[in-house]
Design a protein around this motif. Structure first.
Motif, PDB file in Angstrom:
ATOM      1  N   VAL A   1       0.883  -1.033  -0.144  1.00 57.90           N
ATOM      2  CA  VAL A   1       0.072   0.024  -0.024  1.00 57.90           C
ATOM      3  C   VAL A   1       0.894   1.340  -0.019  1.00 57.90           C
ATOM      4  O   VAL A   1       0.539   2.296  -0.826  1.00 57.90           O
ATOM      5  N   VAL A   2       1.943   1.285   0.943  1.00 54.34           N
ATOM      6  CA  VAL A   2       2.815   2.643   0.806  1.00 54.34           C
ATOM      7  C   VAL A   2       3.489   2.714  -0.327  1.00 54.34           C
ATOM      8  O   VAL A   2       3.371   3.791  -0.832  1.00 54.34           O
ATOM      9  N   LEU A   3       3.959   1.665  -1.126  1.00 54.40           N
ATOM     10  CA  LEU A   3       4.625   1.877  -2.327  1.00 54.40           C
ATOM     11  C   LEU A   3       3.582   2.283  -3.311  1.00 54.40           C
ATOM     12  O   LEU A   3       4.131   3.070  -4.294  1.00 54.40           O
ATOM     13  N   LEU A   4       2.522   1.656  -3.616  1.00 60.91           N
ATOM     14  CA  LEU A   4       1.494   2.111  -4.418  1.00 60.91           C
ATOM     15  C   LEU A   4       1.118   3.708  -4.227  1.00 60.91           C
ATOM     16  O   LEU A   4       0.962   4.311  -5.209  1.00 60.91           O
ATOM     17  N   VAL A   5       0.896   3.924  -2.934  1.00 63.34           N
ATOM     18  CA  VAL A   5       0.525   5.362  -2.570  1.00 63.34           C
ATOM     19  C   VAL A   5       1.664   6.244  -3.056  1.00 63.34           C
ATOM     20  O   VAL A   5       1.567   7.073  -3.924  1.00 63.34           O
ATOM     21  N   ARG A   6       2.683   5.904  -2.893  1.00 64.38           N
ATOM     22  CA  ARG A   6       3.986   6.885  -3.258  1.00 64.38           C
ATOM     23  C   ARG A   6       4.473   6.911  -4.613  1.00 64.38           C
ATOM     24  O   ARG A   6       4.774   7.818  -5.307  1.00 64.38           O
ATOM     25  N   LEU A   7       4.120   5.856  -5.241  1.00 66.35           N
ATOM     26  CA  LEU A   7       4.735   5.594  -6.538  1.00 66.35           C
ATOM     27  C   LEU A   7       3.709   5.756  -7.748  1.00 66.35           C
ATOM     28  O   LEU A   7       3.781   5.893  -9.017  1.00 66.35           O
ATOM     29  N   VAL A   8       2.277   5.278  -7.357  1.00 68.13           N
ATOM     30  CA  VAL A   8       1.337   5.003  -8.380  1.00 68.13           C
ATOM     31  C   VAL A   8       0.262   6.209  -8.157  1.00 68.13           C
ATOM     32  O   VAL A   8       0.019   7.160  -9.060  1.00 68.13           O
ATOM     33  N   ALA A   9      -0.414   6.031  -7.106  1.00 71.59           N
ATOM     34  CA  ALA A   9      -1.650   6.904  -6.687  1.00 71.59           C
ATOM     35  C   ALA A   9      -1.278   8.190  -6.583  1.00 71.59           C
ATOM     36  O   ALA A   9      -1.886   9.189  -7.155  1.00 71.59           O
ATOM     37  N   GLY A  10      -0.207   8.505  -5.840  1.00 74.38           N
ATOM     38  CA  GLY A  10       0.140  10.007  -5.630  1.00 74.38           C
ATOM     39  C   GLY A  10       0.460  10.737  -6.911  1.00 74.38           C
ATOM     40  O   GLY A  10      -0.043  11.782  -6.966  1.00 74.38           O
ATOM     41  N   PRO A  11       1.456  10.183  -7.846  1.00 67.29           N
ATOM     42  CA  PRO A  11       1.640  10.863  -9.066  1.00 67.29           C
ATOM     43  C   PRO A  11       0.275  11.078  -9.851  1.00 67.29           C
ATOM     44  O   PRO A  11       0.164  12.004 -10.545  1.00 67.29           O
ATOM     45  N   VAL A  12      -0.453  10.020  -9.828  1.00 67.12           N
ATOM     46  CA  VAL A  12      -1.845   9.976 -10.553  1.00 67.12           C
ATOM     47  C   VAL A  12      -2.796  10.971 -10.135  1.00 67.12           C
ATOM     48  O   VAL A  12      -3.069  11.907 -10.793  1.00 67.12           O
ATOM     49  N   VAL A  13      -2.822  11.213  -8.790  1.00 71.56           N
ATOM     50  CA  VAL A  13      -3.910  12.148  -8.000  1.00 71.56           C
ATOM     51  C   VAL A  13      -3.374  13.670  -8.271  1.00 71.56           C
ATOM     52  O   VAL A  13      -3.939  14.519  -8.422  1.00 71.56           O
ATOM     53  N   ARG A  14      -1.873  13.618  -8.216  1.00 71.23           N
ATOM     54  CA  ARG A  14      -1.298  15.112  -8.069  1.00 71.23           C
ATOM     55  C   ARG A  14      -1.496  15.384  -9.708  1.00 71.23           C
ATOM     56  O   ARG A  14      -1.626  16.615  -9.851  1.00 71.23           O
ATOM     57  N   THR A  15      -1.658  14.597 -10.730  1.00 71.99           N
ATOM     58  CA  THR A  15      -1.714  15.029 -12.039  1.00 71.99           C
ATOM     59  C   THR A  15      -3.315  15.444 -12.153  1.00 71.99           C
ATOM     60  O   THR A  15      -3.529  16.380 -13.083  1.00 71.99           O
ATOM     61  N   VAL A  16      -4.057  14.498 -11.720  1.00 77.17           N
ATOM     62  CA  VAL A  16      -5.758  14.793 -12.136  1.00 77.17           C
ATOM     63  C   VAL A  16      -6.316  15.780 -11.209  1.00 77.17           C
ATOM     64  O   VAL A  16      -7.195  16.602 -11.807  1.00 77.17           O
ATOM     65  N   LEU A  17      -5.939  15.822  -9.871  1.00 79.59           N
ATOM     66  CA  LEU A  17      -6.849  16.974  -9.018  1.00 79.59           C
ATOM     67  C   LEU A  17      -6.652  18.111  -9.505  1.00 79.59           C
ATOM     68  O   LEU A  17      -7.681  18.669  -9.530  1.00 79.59           O
ATOM     69  N   PRO A  18      -5.623  18.912  -9.974  1.00 76.68           N
ATOM     70  CA  PRO A  18      -5.685  20.133 -10.159  1.00 76.68           C
ATOM     71  C   PRO A  18      -6.883  20.513 -11.343  1.00 76.68           C
ATOM     72  O   PRO A  18      -7.079  21.444 -11.573  1.00 76.68           O
ATOM     73  N   ARG A  19      -6.679  19.340 -12.122  1.00 71.94           N
ATOM     74  CA  ARG A  19      -7.739  19.551 -13.490  1.00 71.94           C
ATOM     75  C   ARG A  19      -9.006  19.579 -12.975  1.00 71.94           C
ATOM     76  O   ARG A  19      -9.959  19.962 -13.839  1.00 71.94           O
ATOM     77  N   LEU A  20      -9.487  18.997 -11.886  1.00 71.71           N
ATOM     78  CA  LEU A  20     -10.844  18.832 -11.332  1.00 71.71           C
ATOM     79  C   LEU A  20     -11.178  19.802 -10.469  1.00 71.71           C
ATOM     80  O   LEU A  20     -12.552  19.992 -10.150  1.00 71.71           O
ATOM     81  N   VAL A  21     -10.335  20.564  -9.568  1.00 66.13           N
ATOM     82  CA  VAL A  21     -10.817  21.373  -8.534  1.00 66.13           C
ATOM     83  C   VAL A  21     -10.694  22.823  -9.172  1.00 66.13           C
ATOM     84  O   VAL A  21      -9.886  23.215  -9.759  1.00 66.13           O
ATOM     85  N   GLY A  22     -11.553  23.742  -8.542  1.00 66.47           N
ATOM     86  CA  GLY A  22     -11.787  24.988  -8.995  1.00 66.47           C
ATOM     87  C   GLY A  22     -11.152  25.976  -7.753  1.00 66.47           C
ATOM     88  O   GLY A  22     -11.027  25.468  -6.655  1.00 66.47           O
ATOM     89  N   GLN A  23     -10.824  27.326  -8.243  1.00 66.50           N
ATOM     90  CA  GLN A  23      -9.903  28.158  -7.292  1.00 66.50           C
ATOM     91  C   GLN A  23     -10.874  28.227  -6.135  1.00 66.50           C
ATOM     92  O   GLN A  23     -10.424  28.496  -5.047  1.00 66.50           O
ATOM     93  N   THR A  24     -12.227  28.116  -6.305  1.00 69.42           N
ATOM     94  CA  THR A  24     -13.203  28.524  -5.032  1.00 69.42           C
ATOM     95  C   THR A  24     -13.413  27.365  -4.372  1.00 69.42           C
ATOM     96  O   THR A  24     -14.260  27.733  -3.389  1.00 69.42           O
ATOM     97  N   ASP A  25     -12.956  26.137  -4.714  1.00 67.86           N
ATOM     98  CA  ASP A  25     -13.315  24.708  -3.949  1.00 67.86           C
ATOM     99  C   ASP A  25     -12.680  25.024  -2.839  1.00 67.86           C
ATOM    100  O   ASP A  25     -11.460  25.067  -2.492  1.00 67.86           O
TER     101      ASP A  25
END
Length: 167
Positions: free
Chosen positions: A59-83
């Motif tokens: 889990v820790v490896l997947l968070v650091r190596l897979v989920a973290g990078p994916v979420v850091r890439t996708v999240l800014p595209r989905l959240v608004g400045q006023t969120d």
């Protein structure tokens, strides 16, 4: 989110946050999912405890190596400045749990059965929604709030220390 007391402010706090969330998650999500799969009994729980250290590392490896990078890439595209904070946290949890539950529905089965097969892939559409639901609610209602409370407590203690040194 700079200055937010409920989130880590540096790498050391980030590691602590990850440890809190991952230890709570692995120790609750895995036993619930295995219990739903094989039945809830003391024997099933004790069998599950044997694989938890391996699952925690995965889990820790997947968070650091897979989920973290994916979420850091996708999240800014989905959240608004006023969120607000809660909207951002909810979306972050949703994205992380989605990525991790997809991967762990397969990898977790392999680790739990000590056998790599196509079975979890064949049964993916049956097992993934259940695994996602269990993981999402535990993350949302238990693991993340405890980790954010720990961060808030650490920051409050640091602020008190800073204020007492200023006086």
């Amino acid at each position: 989110m700079h200055g937010e007391t409920r989130l880590p402010r540096n790498a050391k706090e980030g590691i602590l946050f990850l440890l809190i969330v991952s230890i709570i998650s692995v120790n609750t999500i895995a036993p619930v999912i295995v219990g739903l799969e094989r039945g809830f009994s003391k024997e099933v729980y004790l069998d599950t405890l044997k694989i938890l250290p391996f699952m925690w590392v995965i889990v820790v490896l997947l968070v650091r190596l897979v989920a973290g990078p994916v979420v850091r890439t996708v999240l800014p595209r989905l959240v608004g400045q006023t969120d607000g904070f809660n909207a951002r946290v909810l979306l972050n949890i949703l994205l992380n749990v989605t990525v991790l539950s997809i991967l762990l529905s397969i990898i977790g089965t392999w680790v739990g059965t000590k056998h790599i097969s196509l079975e979890p892939i064949r049964n993916f559409l049956h097992i993934w929604p259940r695994n996602f639901g269990v993981a999402f609610w535990i993350e949302l209602l238990v693991a993340q709030p405890i980790a954010r409370f720990a961060m808030k407590s650490i920051h409050a203690r640091q602020d008190r220390r800073t204020k007492s040194m200023d006086v």
